[in-house]
Write an enzyme that holds these catalytic residues in place. Structure first.
Site, PDB file in Angstrom:
ATOM      1  N   CYS A  84      14.425  25.302  -5.697  1.00  0.00           N
ATOM      2  CA  CYS A  84      14.747  25.617  -4.297  1.00  0.00           C
ATOM      3  C   CYS A  84      16.208  25.354  -3.951  1.00  0.00           C
ATOM      4  O   CYS A  84      16.788  26.054  -3.125  1.00  0.00           O
ATOM      5  CB  CYS A  84      13.863  24.801  -3.357  1.00  0.00           C
ATOM      6  SG  CYS A  84      12.106  24.904  -3.711  1.00  0.00           S
ATOM      7  N   HIS A 317       9.594  32.059   1.591  1.00  0.00           N
ATOM      8  CA  HIS A 317      10.368  31.195   0.697  1.00  0.00           C
ATOM      9  C   HIS A 317      10.581  31.884  -0.647  1.00  0.00           C
ATOM     10  O   HIS A 317       9.771  31.740  -1.572  1.00  0.00           O
ATOM     11  CB  HIS A 317       9.604  29.888   0.520  1.00  0.00           C
ATOM     12  CG  HIS A 317      10.305  28.844  -0.287  1.00  0.00           C
ATOM     13  ND1 HIS A 317      11.638  28.900  -0.622  1.00  0.00           N
ATOM     14  CD2 HIS A 317       9.833  27.690  -0.847  1.00  0.00           C
ATOM     15  CE1 HIS A 317      11.965  27.843  -1.340  1.00  0.00           C
ATOM     16  NE2 HIS A 317      10.880  27.095  -1.488  1.00  0.00           N
TER      17      HIS A 317
END
Length: 366
Positions: A84, A317
């Site tokens: 991430c 995401h």
């Protein structure tokens, strides 16, 4: 110093949605083209392209994107994977290259496709058939390497953040996103806005499937496809009020089984010389509502400046691109309201990255 001269992204399309047939580089190319057009630069001006990608099959997706975008063949392309955090880390690496004098112009960002990610199989030496797996290992200790939803629920228990509080944050994220059309989105496959954003309600949250404990489909971000890039340039190419100065950036590791708290230390590091009350905006990743709450409260950020236009809970995401999306959105906010702004993200394995940008008011015409 180094500066962001332009920043663009695609819309964020939930997995198997509008970008389902596109490879990561196919999402990236239109974004890169728009980036160069915004800055008035040619492909030949680019010294390097750094791309974050977490779900691909290896190789060098940055090289594929650079060639597909028509950059000179001398642009080697550098792919990084910090999960991430990679989308922000690509930007920090680009800044270091520019400040060192290695390049004057570096394109940095991320491109990810959940829809097209390859299947993963773990092989064994004893002849057992290959075993599918979803999450890679992030520590050498299985007992300290939880699934992400499990880690988020553990964080909620430790901090006493209940499901209602997490749902309320998610509802507010969608509400703010519905009221705002982000600038800087490049239309791809007919999509020019984030399609997942909706009118989320407490009733819908109550019906959301449980993923792990207090973590549900409503208070965690959906898997998605997207690309986002920024153009990092030297002082020589910075264009006054058009650019954002990169003031500071930091990536730090923390307890690997509590990744949601990791950005707090990185935020503290980049804000050493910047009072929180001088920040005009803060973009904090919302992979999980509890993680965003923990970072906002742990770093003592004013709630009113955090994700003022909604966050990842309201869009999705795309792992390798998510950090750059924060930077792109922050860049455009600071162009509209000059000042200092923060972007921060948590990553699997207990990593946190933070970035501090500043824009100045454009001089009045004479």
């Amino acid at each position: 110093m180094s500066h962001i001269l332009a920043a663009r992204r695609s819309a964020v399309a939930p997995r198997n949605g509008a970008f389902a047939t596109l490879e990561p580089h196919e999402i990236a190319v239109p974004v890169i083209a728009a980036l160069l057009a915004d800055a008035g630069l040619e492909p030949e001006d680019v010294g390097e392209l750094i791309l974050s990608n977490a779900l691909g099959a290896g190789g060098n997706p940055a090289r594929v994107a650079a060639l597909a975008a028509g950059l000179p063949e001398c642009v080697a392309g550098l792919t990084i994977d910090r999960q991430c955090a990679g989308g922000l880390d690509a930007l920090l690496l680009a800044s270091a290259m520019v400040q060192s004098g290695l390049h004057d112009v570096v394109i940095a960002g991320g491109a990810e496709s959940y829809s097209r990610r390859p299947q993963r199989l773990r092989t064994f030496a004893d002849g057992r058939p290959p075993e599918p797996y979803d999450q890679a290992r992030f520590t050498p200790w299985p007992e300290r390497d939880p699934a992400m939803a499990e880690a988020a629920d553990r964080l909620a228990q430790v901090l006493g953040i209940n499901r209602d509080t997490q749902d309320a944050w998610a509802i507010e994220s969608h509400r703010k996103a519905l009221a705002f059309q982000p600038p800087g989105i490049v239309e791809i496959a007919g999509l020019a806005s984030d399609p997942f954003t909706r009118a989320l309600t407490p009733r819908l949250c109550a019906r959301a499937p449980e993923v792990h404990g207090t973590i549900t489909a409503a208070n965690m971000a959906v898997a998605a496809d997207a690309a986002a890039f920024v153009l990092v340039v030297s002082d020589r190419l910075a264009q006054g009020g058009q650019s954002a100065e990169i003031l500071a950036g930091k990536t730090l590791g923390g307890p690997p089984d509590m990744p949601g708290l990791a950005p707090v230390a990185a935020i503290e590091a980049v804000l050493q010389d910047t009072p929180r009350n001088t920040l005009v905006s803060a973009e904090i990743m919302e992979a999980f509502a509890v993680q965003a709450i923990a970072c906002q409260e742990g770093a003592k950020l004013p709630r009113e400046i955090v994700n003022a236009n909604g966050g990842a809970l309201a869009r999705g995401h795309p792992i390798g691109a998510s950090g750059t999306i924060l930077a792109v959105d922050l860049f455009h906010q600071l162009r509209a309201t000059p000042g200092t702004g923060l972007a921060a993200i948590a990553s699997a394995g207990g990593l946190g990255t933070a970035l501090l940008l500043r824009t100045r008011a454009r001089p009045a015409p004479t």
